[in-house]
Design a protein around this motif. Structure first.
Motif, PDB file in Angstrom:
ATOM      1  N   THR A 136       0.574  -0.890  -0.228  1.00 52.62           N
ATOM      2  CA  THR A 136       0.096  -0.285  -0.056  1.00 52.62           C
ATOM      3  C   THR A 136       1.469   1.373   0.214  1.00 52.62           C
ATOM      4  OG1 THR A 136      -0.275   0.146   2.259  1.00 52.62           O
ATOM      5  CG2 THR A 136      -2.264  -1.244   1.462  1.00 52.62           C
ATOM      6  N   PHE A 137       0.192   2.626  -0.785  1.00 51.63           N
ATOM      7  CA  PHE A 137       1.524   3.206  -0.826  1.00 51.63           C
ATOM      8  C   PHE A 137      -0.112   4.567   0.273  1.00 51.63           C
ATOM      9  CE2 PHE A 137       2.055   1.454  -4.377  1.00 51.63           C
ATOM     10  CZ  PHE A 137       3.293   1.069  -4.594  1.00 51.63           C
ATOM     11  N   ASP A 138       0.803   5.649   1.043  1.00 50.73           N
ATOM     12  CA  ASP A 138       0.393   6.751   1.967  1.00 50.73           C
ATOM     13  C   ASP A 138       0.007   8.009   0.705  1.00 50.73           C
ATOM     14  OD1 ASP A 138       0.208   5.097   3.608  1.00 50.73           O
ATOM     15  OD2 ASP A 138       2.062   6.396   4.180  1.00 50.73           O
ATOM     16  N   LEU A 139       0.641   7.656  -0.577  1.00 52.00           N
ATOM     17  CA  LEU A 139       0.871   9.125  -1.558  1.00 52.00           C
ATOM     18  C   LEU A 139       1.336   8.402  -2.827  1.00 52.00           C
ATOM     19  CD1 LEU A 139      -0.121  12.098  -2.624  1.00 52.00           C
ATOM     20  CD2 LEU A 139       2.150  12.228  -1.767  1.00 52.00           C
ATOM     21  N   ILE A 140       1.002   7.988  -4.277  1.00 50.96           N
ATOM     22  CA  ILE A 140       1.276   9.124  -4.903  1.00 50.96           C
ATOM     23  C   ILE A 140       1.954   9.914  -5.760  1.00 50.96           C
ATOM     24  CG2 ILE A 140       1.405   6.958  -7.706  1.00 50.96           C
ATOM     25  CD1 ILE A 140      -0.218   4.858  -6.081  1.00 50.96           C
ATOM     26  N   VAL A 141       3.146   9.876  -6.088  1.00 50.26           N
ATOM     27  CA  VAL A 141       3.788  11.306  -6.626  1.00 50.26           C
ATOM     28  C   VAL A 141       3.712  10.996  -8.374  1.00 50.26           C
ATOM     29  CG1 VAL A 141       4.753  13.583  -7.180  1.00 50.26           C
ATOM     30  CG2 VAL A 141       4.427  12.071  -5.000  1.00 50.26           C
ATOM     31  N   PHE A 142       3.367  11.405  -9.104  1.00 53.66           N
ATOM     32  CA  PHE A 142       3.538  11.832 -10.354  1.00 53.66           C
ATOM     33  C   PHE A 142       3.974  12.666 -11.233  1.00 53.66           C
ATOM     34  CE2 PHE A 142       1.878  12.203 -15.075  1.00 53.66           C
ATOM     35  CZ  PHE A 142       2.399  11.375 -16.057  1.00 53.66           C
ATOM     36  N   LEU A 143       5.658  11.861 -12.410  1.00 57.13           N
ATOM     37  CA  LEU A 143       5.970  13.681 -12.352  1.00 57.13           C
ATOM     38  C   LEU A 143       6.096  13.644 -14.254  1.00 57.13           C
ATOM     39  CD1 LEU A 143       9.279  13.634 -10.366  1.00 57.13           C
ATOM     40  CD2 LEU A 143       7.038  14.867 -10.326  1.00 57.13           C
ATOM     41  N   TRP A 144       5.657  14.667 -14.749  1.00 60.26           N
ATOM     42  CA  TRP A 144       5.043  14.927 -15.839  1.00 60.26           C
ATOM     43  C   TRP A 144       6.338  15.984 -16.257  1.00 60.26           C
ATOM     44  CZ3 TRP A 144       4.633  17.872 -19.711  1.00 60.26           C
ATOM     45  CH2 TRP A 144       4.333  18.293 -21.039  1.00 60.26           C
ATOM     46  N   LEU A 145       7.074  15.853 -17.001  1.00 61.16           N
ATOM     47  CA  LEU A 145       7.944  16.902 -17.832  1.00 61.16           C
ATOM     48  C   LEU A 145       7.808  17.250 -19.259  1.00 61.16           C
ATOM     49  CD1 LEU A 145      11.924  17.374 -16.612  1.00 61.16           C
ATOM     50  CD2 LEU A 145      10.540  19.069 -16.258  1.00 61.16           C
ATOM     51  N   PRO A 146       7.772  18.064 -20.421  1.00 62.48           N
ATOM     52  CA  PRO A 146       7.414  18.225 -21.039  1.00 62.48           C
ATOM     53  C   PRO A 146       9.176  16.964 -22.465  1.00 62.48           C
ATOM     54  CG  PRO A 146       7.448  20.311 -20.605  1.00 62.48           C
ATOM     55  CD  PRO A 146       7.856  19.071 -19.222  1.00 62.48           C
ATOM     56  N   GLN A 147       8.626  16.566 -23.216  1.00 66.29           N
ATOM     57  CA  GLN A 147       9.717  15.909 -23.907  1.00 66.29           C
ATOM     58  C   GLN A 147      11.496  16.287 -24.014  1.00 66.29           C
ATOM     59  OE1 GLN A 147       8.214  13.130 -27.316  1.00 66.29           O
ATOM     60  NE2 GLN A 147       9.850  12.706 -27.897  1.00 66.29           N
ATOM     61  N   ASP A 148      11.085  17.256 -24.691  1.00 67.03           N
ATOM     62  CA  ASP A 148      12.391  18.514 -25.041  1.00 67.03           C
ATOM     63  C   ASP A 148      12.813  18.604 -23.779  1.00 67.03           C
ATOM     64  OD1 ASP A 148       9.693  20.166 -24.264  1.00 67.03           O
ATOM     65  OD2 ASP A 148      11.803  21.710 -25.358  1.00 67.03           O
ATOM     66  N   ILE A 149      12.483  18.821 -22.890  1.00 72.13           N
ATOM     67  CA  ILE A 149      13.150  18.337 -21.417  1.00 72.13           C
ATOM     68  C   ILE A 149      14.088  17.961 -20.869  1.00 72.13           C
ATOM     69  CG2 ILE A 149      13.105  19.303 -19.741  1.00 72.13           C
ATOM     70  CD1 ILE A 149      11.447  21.976 -20.294  1.00 72.13           C
ATOM     71  N   ARG A 150      13.141  16.772 -20.706  1.00 74.87           N
ATOM     72  CA  ARG A 150      13.396  14.906 -20.224  1.00 74.87           C
ATOM     73  C   ARG A 150      14.833  14.692 -21.131  1.00 74.87           C
ATOM     74  NH1 ARG A 150      11.487  11.098 -20.974  1.00 74.87           N
ATOM     75  NH2 ARG A 150       9.645  11.637 -22.746  1.00 74.87           N
ATOM     76  N   ILE A 151      14.060  14.885 -22.522  1.00 74.46           N
ATOM     77  CA  ILE A 151      14.972  14.028 -23.189  1.00 74.46           C
ATOM     78  C   ILE A 151      16.756  14.591 -23.372  1.00 74.46           C
ATOM     79  CG2 ILE A 151      15.392  13.460 -25.893  1.00 74.46           C
ATOM     80  CD1 ILE A 151      13.712  11.484 -24.013  1.00 74.46           C
ATOM     81  N   ALA A 152      16.914  15.792 -23.422  1.00 71.24           N
ATOM     82  CA  ALA A 152      18.035  16.726 -23.308  1.00 71.24           C
ATOM     83  C   ALA A 152      18.711  16.130 -21.338  1.00 71.24           C
ATOM     84  CB  ALA A 152      17.410  18.167 -23.695  1.00 71.24           C
TER      85      ALA A 152
ATOM     86  N   ALA B  16      -5.555   6.080 -12.691  1.00 69.87           N
ATOM     87  CA  ALA B  16      -7.063   6.006 -12.845  1.00 69.87           C
ATOM     88  C   ALA B  16      -7.560   5.425 -11.999  1.00 69.87           C
ATOM     89  CB  ALA B  16      -7.195   6.028 -13.677  1.00 69.87           C
ATOM     90  N   ALA B  17      -6.664   4.186 -11.495  1.00 67.68           N
ATOM     91  CA  ALA B  17      -7.315   2.971 -10.616  1.00 67.68           C
ATOM     92  C   ALA B  17      -6.810   2.234  -9.573  1.00 67.68           C
ATOM     93  CB  ALA B  17      -6.808   1.753 -11.697  1.00 67.68           C
ATOM     94  N   SER B  18      -5.757   3.816  -9.488  1.00 68.54           N
ATOM     95  CA  SER B  18      -5.463   3.288  -8.280  1.00 68.54           C
ATOM     96  C   SER B  18      -5.801   3.442  -6.980  1.00 68.54           C
ATOM     97  CB  SER B  18      -4.085   4.266  -7.681  1.00 68.54           C
ATOM     98  OG  SER B  18      -3.295   4.052  -6.339  1.00 68.54           O
ATOM     99  N   PRO B  19      -5.788   2.925  -5.688  1.00 64.44           N
ATOM    100  CA  PRO B  19      -6.800   3.553  -4.642  1.00 64.44           C
ATOM    101  C   PRO B  19      -6.411   4.263  -3.801  1.00 64.44           C
ATOM    102  CG  PRO B  19      -6.198   0.846  -4.793  1.00 64.44           C
ATOM    103  CD  PRO B  19      -5.357   1.575  -5.979  1.00 64.44           C
ATOM    104  N   PHE B  20      -4.999   4.312  -3.512  1.00 62.00           N
ATOM    105  CA  PHE B  20      -4.424   5.702  -2.829  1.00 62.00           C
ATOM    106  C   PHE B  20      -3.962   6.611  -3.486  1.00 62.00           C
ATOM    107  CE2 PHE B  20      -1.751   1.159  -3.425  1.00 62.00           C
ATOM    108  CZ  PHE B  20      -2.132   0.672  -2.565  1.00 62.00           C
ATOM    109  N   PRO B  21      -4.341   7.903  -2.612  1.00 61.44           N
ATOM    110  CA  PRO B  21      -3.908   9.651  -3.893  1.00 61.44           C
ATOM    111  C   PRO B  21      -2.714   9.857  -4.071  1.00 61.44           C
ATOM    112  CG  PRO B  21      -4.020   8.817  -0.570  1.00 61.44           C
ATOM    113  CD  PRO B  21      -3.781   8.014  -1.273  1.00 61.44           C
ATOM    114  N   VAL B  22      -3.928  10.339  -5.428  1.00 57.79           N
ATOM    115  CA  VAL B  22      -2.597  10.710  -5.753  1.00 57.79           C
ATOM    116  C   VAL B  22      -2.079  12.447  -6.476  1.00 57.79           C
ATOM    117  CG1 VAL B  22      -1.694  10.873  -8.701  1.00 57.79           C
ATOM    118  CG2 VAL B  22      -2.783   8.355  -7.377  1.00 57.79           C
ATOM    119  N   LEU B  23      -1.160  12.404  -6.377  1.00 56.27           N
ATOM    120  CA  LEU B  23      -0.098  14.250  -6.622  1.00 56.27           C
ATOM    121  C   LEU B  23       0.133  13.994  -8.004  1.00 56.27           C
ATOM    122  CD1 LEU B  23      -0.363  16.679  -5.375  1.00 56.27           C
ATOM    123  CD2 LEU B  23       1.811  16.152  -5.057  1.00 56.27           C
ATOM    124  N   GLU B  24      -0.387  14.843  -9.225  1.00 52.00           N
ATOM    125  CA  GLU B  24       0.040  15.495 -10.150  1.00 52.00           C
ATOM    126  C   GLU B  24       1.038  16.770 -10.457  1.00 52.00           C
ATOM    127  OE1 GLU B  24      -2.100  14.157 -13.251  1.00 52.00           O
ATOM    128  OE2 GLU B  24      -3.026  12.218 -12.600  1.00 52.00           O
TER     129      GLU B  24
END
Length: 184
Positions: free
Chosen positions: A80-96, A148-156
């Motif tokens: 079980t997770f108390d919190l799931i943190v999802f990180l997203w960056l634009p592809q150009d920044i990420r690949i560089a 979306a299917a996670s039963p745990f809190p998510v922070l994007e």
């Protein structure tokens, strides 16, 4: 406190995980340490899933609190997770960042050795397919469906935020979750 941080390669998962680990004084675990066997060149031999899951369960059982960085969307873990943190960056920044990280980590061999260059280019191609969902396995769509299917809190957390900005948002969310739990 059990925090899971997930996102594409070079979205900042490890950086945030290690920062929070130090700040909150809890251990940080990276899924790559469980998924891949030690090899030279690295990241070429996948560990048996049952062995991998057993290893991670053993690590978790030794700690009341921990942070896990990296994707576990198809791992079938009993956790079980108390919190799931999802990180997203634009592809150009990420690949560089990914290209710079690989060069810093392995040096010119990723360009000068034929096999290592092939591995490097395949990795960059795979990581580039995250957002358009052409990568094998870990994609934006797969993460979104799993979250979306996670039963745990998510922070994007989307965009090029600093580590301290991200950590502050995580800490704020954890505090809100603790407040909510104390009211139940």
């Amino acid at each position: 406190m059990k925090i899971h941080i997930v996102g594409a390669s070079c979205s900042g998962v490890t950086s945030l995980g290690e920062y929070l680990s130090e700040t909150l004084n809890v251990p940080y675990f990276d899924t790559d340490e469980f998924y891949w066997e030690k090899s030279d060149p690295p990241f070429t031999i996948r560990r048996d899933p049952a062995e991998r899951n057993n290893m991670i369960q053993q690590e978790f059982s030794q700690h009341k609190s921990w942070i896990l960085g990296g994707s576990v969307i198809k791992w079938e873990l009993d956790v079980t997770f108390d919190l799931i943190v999802f990180l997203w960056l634009p592809q150009d920044i990420r690949i560089a960042r990914l290209k710079a990280r690989e060069l810093e980590k392995y040096g010119d061999i990723i360009y000068t050795d034929t096999e290592r260059n092939k591995q490097f280019n395949e990795f960059i191609d795979w990581a580039s397919g995250y957002d358009d969902n052409t990568a094998r396995g870990r994609t934006l769509q797969a993460h979104q469906q799993w979250l979306a299917a996670s039963p745990f809190p998510v922070l994007e957390l989307k965009g090029d935020l600093s580590i301290t900005e991200r950590a502050a948002k995580v800490t704020e969310k954890l505090h809100a979750i603790q407040q909510e739990m104390s009211l139940k």
